[in-house]
Write an enzyme that holds these catalytic residues in place. Structure first.
Site, PDB file in Angstrom:
ATOM      1  N   TRP A 376       0.755  -1.041  -0.012  1.00  0.00           N
ATOM      2  CA  TRP A 376      -0.058   0.136   0.066  1.00  0.00           C
ATOM      3  C   TRP A 376       0.769   1.174  -0.059  1.00  0.00           C
ATOM      4  O   TRP A 376       0.265   2.496  -0.226  1.00  0.00           O
ATOM      5  CB  TRP A 376      -0.990   0.038   1.198  1.00  0.00           C
ATOM      6  CG  TRP A 376      -0.082   0.156   2.468  1.00  0.00           C
ATOM      7  CD1 TRP A 376       1.073  -0.256   2.760  1.00  0.00           C
ATOM      8  CD2 TRP A 376      -0.402   1.119   3.786  1.00  0.00           C
ATOM      9  NE1 TRP A 376       1.383   0.174   4.040  1.00  0.00           N
ATOM     10  CE2 TRP A 376       0.170   1.073   4.421  1.00  0.00           C
ATOM     11  CE3 TRP A 376      -1.746   2.004   4.087  1.00  0.00           C
ATOM     12  CZ2 TRP A 376       0.346   1.589   5.659  1.00  0.00           C
ATOM     13  CZ3 TRP A 376      -1.819   2.648   4.832  1.00  0.00           C
ATOM     14  CH2 TRP A 376      -0.586   2.423   6.094  1.00  0.00           C
ATOM     15  N   ASP A 377       2.192   1.256   0.152  1.00  0.00           N
ATOM     16  CA  ASP A 377       3.217   2.346   0.312  1.00  0.00           C
ATOM     17  C   ASP A 377       2.761   2.880  -1.052  1.00  0.00           C
ATOM     18  O   ASP A 377       2.912   4.381  -0.982  1.00  0.00           O
ATOM     19  CB  ASP A 377       4.631   1.878   0.282  1.00  0.00           C
ATOM     20  CG  ASP A 377       4.782   0.845   1.272  1.00  0.00           C
ATOM     21  OD1 ASP A 377       4.152   0.003   1.647  1.00  0.00           O
ATOM     22  OD2 ASP A 377       6.023   0.663   1.794  1.00  0.00           O
ATOM     23  N   GLU A 503       0.633  -2.776  12.324  1.00  0.00           N
ATOM     24  CA  GLU A 503       0.995  -4.348  12.517  1.00  0.00           C
ATOM     25  C   GLU A 503       1.342  -4.892  13.861  1.00  0.00           C
ATOM     26  O   GLU A 503       1.688  -6.154  14.090  1.00  0.00           O
ATOM     27  CB  GLU A 503       2.050  -4.710  11.329  1.00  0.00           C
ATOM     28  CG  GLU A 503       1.752  -4.278   9.896  1.00  0.00           C
ATOM     29  CD  GLU A 503       2.960  -4.524   8.985  1.00  0.00           C
ATOM     30  OE1 GLU A 503       3.925  -5.199   9.380  1.00  0.00           O
ATOM     31  OE2 GLU A 503       2.584  -4.305   7.937  1.00  0.00           O
ATOM     32  N   LYS A 615       3.011   0.207  16.123  1.00  0.00           N
ATOM     33  CA  LYS A 615       4.367   0.362  15.129  1.00  0.00           C
ATOM     34  C   LYS A 615       4.381   1.550  14.338  1.00  0.00           C
ATOM     35  O   LYS A 615       5.154   2.178  14.010  1.00  0.00           O
ATOM     36  CB  LYS A 615       4.095  -1.102  14.265  1.00  0.00           C
ATOM     37  CG  LYS A 615       5.362  -1.143  13.343  1.00  0.00           C
ATOM     38  CD  LYS A 615       5.214  -2.306  12.562  1.00  0.00           C
ATOM     39  CE  LYS A 615       6.262  -2.445  11.523  1.00  0.00           C
ATOM     40  NZ  LYS A 615       6.203  -3.538  10.389  1.00  0.00           N
ATOM     41  N   GLN A 616       2.959   1.756  14.074  1.00  0.00           N
ATOM     42  CA  GLN A 616       2.909   3.024  13.058  1.00  0.00           C
ATOM     43  C   GLN A 616       1.534   3.591  13.129  1.00  0.00           C
ATOM     44  O   GLN A 616       0.455   2.955  13.534  1.00  0.00           O
ATOM     45  CB  GLN A 616       3.147   2.537  11.575  1.00  0.00           C
ATOM     46  CG  GLN A 616       2.118   1.442  11.100  1.00  0.00           C
ATOM     47  CD  GLN A 616       2.643   0.758   9.975  1.00  0.00           C
ATOM     48  OE1 GLN A 616       3.203  -0.377  10.081  1.00  0.00           O
ATOM     49  NE2 GLN A 616       2.703   1.126   8.897  1.00  0.00           N
TER      50      GLN A 616
HETATM   51  C1  BGC Z   1       4.999  -1.647   7.409  1.00  0.00           C
HETATM   52  C2  BGC Z   1       4.159  -1.780   6.211  1.00  0.00           C
HETATM   53  C3  BGC Z   1       4.560  -1.453   4.784  1.00  0.00           C
HETATM   54  C4  BGC Z   1       5.876  -2.253   4.788  1.00  0.00           C
HETATM   55  C5  BGC Z   1       6.624  -2.004   3.508  1.00  0.00           C
HETATM   56  C6  BGC Z   1       6.243  -2.592   7.085  1.00  0.00           C
HETATM   57  O1  BGC Z   1       6.944  -2.314   8.033  1.00  0.00           O
HETATM   58  O2  BGC Z   1       4.411  -1.871   8.496  1.00  0.00           O
HETATM   59  O3  BGC Z   1       3.119  -0.871   6.369  1.00  0.00           O
HETATM   60  O4  BGC Z   1       3.646  -1.546   3.986  1.00  0.00           O
HETATM   61  O5  BGC Z   1       6.759  -2.320   5.864  1.00  0.00           O
HETATM   62  O6  BGC Z   1       7.025  -0.694   3.679  1.00  0.00           O
END
Ligand code: BGC
Length: 786
Positions: A376-377, A503, A615-616
């Site tokens: 999804w980035d 996550e 995490k984010q």
């Molecule tokens: C993040 C995801 C991201 C992926 C690739 C992961 O560490 O939690 O949101 O899409 O990295 O960048």
């Protein structure tokens, strides 16, 4: 508060320079980091910033977007519907190698005595040059200059010039130009064994050559990957220029090709080898044909010469910077900030410029971490930048998603859903996330794609795209949500058993972000179908036939959107991340030793999942993307609550936290998060830059500048601007492409200037007031920022 400190060893920073990254001394300690920082790519081919003379290491690499091998994912404990198709971007043969021998002694950088050394990434020229003076073991001095580029004009072409001049004595000189199949090198990072983000060791050799030809020194090789069946062609040819007599010899097999140029060199007489390399890949074209195509590309490149490529490179980057350059003035380190901003923006150009027919891997083409997968980035972190600066590329990337819609439909059926279910991570369109809790369960990717379509269509006014591809994706994703959710006894529409962006909390019920984004997906699908019906009846009928759309479906989506449950905690005045999030124990981040971050490398998932720890950005991301859904008070309360729980273990977090911090009035924090995102790679803030560029973080930097400090929002195709210039800055200036208009925004401490540089007059809302901008009549506003 930022939970991770930026440790920046001063010797690891590059000298301040507006448009260049300059490395003044060779460092064996930082070589892998520097390889990432000096990577070159055009979105189709990428080469890491390796030294021409080679260094046998895990980290070197040349990557072709989409060229991958598949392998069966083995789940020791099987379950129905788990991802089956592992996909891994394969290292393509490395053509960057040009070894130098003087008096038969090799130039080898880790041990060579060098009198001068400079390596320069020029972000306006799009070239990487290196100049050094080598003192050979025999005491002779040799000037070596190399320059390489990955062409933005010709997406299949990499070119390198390598020039050697003996400065004081004569000596036999040999330059060996090589093509090396390096897929057998281990991928494991020397310092971080077991890091799941690094990538997968392929179970078997993938690149066994089926064509290997030496056509009078022109080296041509063709491969077919064992499982995926993908084909690859590589061609290499040279121009040798010198006033001295010289000889050449050449050889090739499937793993190694070489052209050696030998001369008895005289002092002061240069010998220059220009190497042209062509890469071609395909899902179906036989290797022999790809090799032929490489030969044509080489003919054309050799005919045009290196300088022609250099000129075209500059012209492409002029166009890029004209639309993308963000300028910052003021503050203690504004020159460094400016340089870092440009490096991040340059990475966005490199990752996307010629990514035609493919997605954008999480690391671009600068490393093999995350297996070269698309996430999804692209939609949430890159598409906004592209929609407002390079809409052509935004459209290409959305078209790529559309091309894998049939696979998303098949995946939805496999999981018992209607509509389409896009994979969490993929190269070929099939789900490749083996760990479903933090992978497949991230259903939100479907709504992220819908959101990106909406943003692109709003920014460009491109209804044609809706008619051709966008509406079909919207219909199928809306179907998925309506099927996935259900009406509970409270009469509300609930979505259970999903993972949101964070996550560190997985498979939850009613993730606020997911529900809000799904609601938008549902209502936007209805809006677009009706819009096509009114404005493009033919396209509407074609769509109805293609997806067998029934009128009652639209009503069902509207109903689900209207009834969507959005968690809210009255007592705290915040939106829980999911229905049970606030019941969990709070993780004590202050008591967590710094060397235990990122948590995912040091704690069992269960330990993490049972806590309130993030995490984010998740709710905070929803507040940025869907600002209108939150009251001012809820925004502030949510931000403060989640800020305390956020580790920033994902590089995607800091920029979003910066944007929302700026909006809710935490200026210091906004700047702190911005700095973290800005230096994510240049100062190795996440500690893994050697694996490749964090491309989403680079996109986040642009968003933090334009949406955060610039305060730009696009409300259904109407631009609003509510600037939040950091008090440490004197000014912030950026261009915006919006509906065939070119706008420039210049925010100063006392005055602001809004200019329409091209296009029809347009209305924008600045600090709550509607203003009409017309070409040739810049709008100047007096404004004092305290
Ligand atoms: C993040 C995801 C991201 C992926 C690739 C992961 O560490 O939690 O949101 O899409 O990295 O960048």
């Amino acid at each position: 508060m930022l939970k991770r400190r930026l440790h920046i060893p001063p010797e690891s920073l590059y000298p301040v320079d507006d448009w260049r990254i300059v490395e003044r001394r060779y460092s064996d300690r930082y070589f892998a980091r520097a390889e990432t920082g000096f990577s070159l790519s055009n979105g189709y081919v990428g080469v890491r910033g390796t030294f021409e003379e080679g260094r046998p290491t895990w980290s070197r690499g040349t990557f072709i977007n989409g060229f991958h091998e598949t392998w069966p994912i083995v789940h020791p404990e099987e379950s129905y519907g788990l991802a089956r198709s592992g996909q891994t971007m394969v290292k393509a043969p490395d053509a960057t190698v040009l070894r130098l021998f003087v008096d038969d002694e090799p130039l080898y950088l880790p041990t060579a005595r060098m009198q001068e050394y400079a390596r320069v990434l020029d972000m306006r020229a799009g070239t990487l040059t290196r100049e050094l003076i080598w003192s050979t073991p025999a005491g002779k001095h040799v000037a070596v200059r190399s320059c390489r580029l990955v062409s933005l004009e010709h997406r299949h072409v990499v070119a390198i010039t390598y020039e050697v001049v003996l400065l004081d004595h004569s000596a036999p000189v040999t330059i060996c130009s090589e093509l090396v199949n390096c897929e057998d090198l281990p991928i494991e990072h020397e310092d971080r064994p077991g890091d799941p983000r690094v990538g997968h060791e392929l179970p078997q050799r993938v690149l066994n050559a089926v064509v290997a030809e030496d056509a009078g020194g022109r080296l041509l090789v063709g491969y077919q990957a064992v499982n995926s069946g993908m084909t690859l062609g590589v061609g290499v040819d040279h121009i040798v220029e010198t006033a001295m007599p010289y000889e050449t010899s050449h050889t090739i097999d499937g793993d190694f090709g070489e052209l050696a140029v030998t001369a008895n060199a005289e002092p002061g007489v240069p010998i220059r080898v220009t190497k042209f390399v062509a890469y071609q890949s395909s899902r179906s074209v036989p290797p022999r044909e790809l090799v032929e195509r490489c030969a044509w590309t080489l003919d054309r490149s050799i005919h045009g010469g290196f300088e022609t490529l250099v000129e075209a490179q500059r012209a492409h980057l002029d166009r890029f910077w004209d639309r993308a350059d963000v300028r910052v003035r003021g503050g203690t380190s504004s020159a460094r900030t400016q340089q870092a901003i440009r490096w991040n923006l340059f990475q966005l150009a490199q990752a996307t410029w010629r990514a035609e027919g493919a997605g954008v891997p999480a690391k671009g083409l600068t490393g093999r971490a995350y297996e070269g997968h698309y996430f999804w980035d692209t939609e949430v972190y890159l598409l906004p930048f592209l929609s407002y600066t390079q809409p052509r590329i935004a459209r290409n990337l959305l078209r790529f998603r559309h091309s894998v819609l049939p696979k998303a439909r098949a995946r939805a059926r496999e999981l018992g859903h209607r509509g389409a279910m896009f994979p969490w991570r993929t190269i070929n369109g099939e789900e490749a996330s083996a760990y479903y809790q933090a992978g497949t369960a991230q259903y939100h990717i479907n709504a992220d794609i819908a959101y990106a379509i909406r943003r692109y269509v709003n920014a460009r006014g491109d209804v044609d795209f809706l008619a051709e591809a966008g509406a079909e994706m919207l219909v199928e994703t809306a179907r998925l949500w309506e099927d996935l959710g259900f009406y509970a006894d409270d009469g509300r529409f609930h979505i259970h058993g999903v993972t949101g962006p964070d996550e560190y909390t997985t498979v939850v019920d009613d993730n606020t972000y997911t529900n809000l984004m799904a609601r938008l997906n549902l209502s936007y699908a209805v809006e677009c179908v009706r819009r096509l019906e009114a404005e493009r009846p033919a396209a509407h009928s074609a769509l109805v036939d293609e997806v067998e759309l029934r009128p009652e479906e639209l009503e069902a989506w509207e109903r689900a959107a209207a009834a969507m449950f959005v968690p809210y905690d009255e007592r705290r005045g915040i939106h829980p991340q999911d229905s049970r999030f606030l019941d969990r124990e709070i993780w004590d981040l202050d008591a967590t030793p710094p060397d235990r971050f990122p948590l995912l490398l040091h704690y069992h998932p269960l330990e993490i999942y049972r806590h309130q720890v993030i995490k984010q950005a998740d709710v905070v991301l929803a507040m940025f993307l869907l600002g209108d859904e939150f009251t001012e008070a809820a925004k502030r309360a949510n931000f403060e609550y989640y800020d305390e729980l956020t580790t920033g273990d994902s590089s995607l977090s800091a920029s979003v936290q910066s944007i929302v911090a700026a909006e809710v009035g935490h200026q210091e924090r906004a700047l702190e998060y911005f700095r973290f995102a800005l230096l994510m790679d240049l100062a190795d803030a996440a500690g893994n830059v050697s694996d490749g560029v964090h491309v989403a973080a680079a996109g986040g930097v642009w968003q933090a500048l334009v949406f955060g400090f610039g305060g730009v929002r696009d409300c259904d195709g109407r631009l609003t601007i509510e600037p939040h210039l950091p008090s440490a800055w004197e000014s912030l200036e950026f261009p915006l492409r919006f509906r065939d208009r070119q706008l420039r925004v210049e925010l100063g401490r006392r005055t602001e200037r809004y200019t329409l540089e091209e296009g029809e007059p347009v209305e924008i809302t600045i600090r709550g007031e509607r203003r009409l901008l017309a070409a040739g009549q810049p709008l100047e506003l007096e404004h004092v920022v305290v």
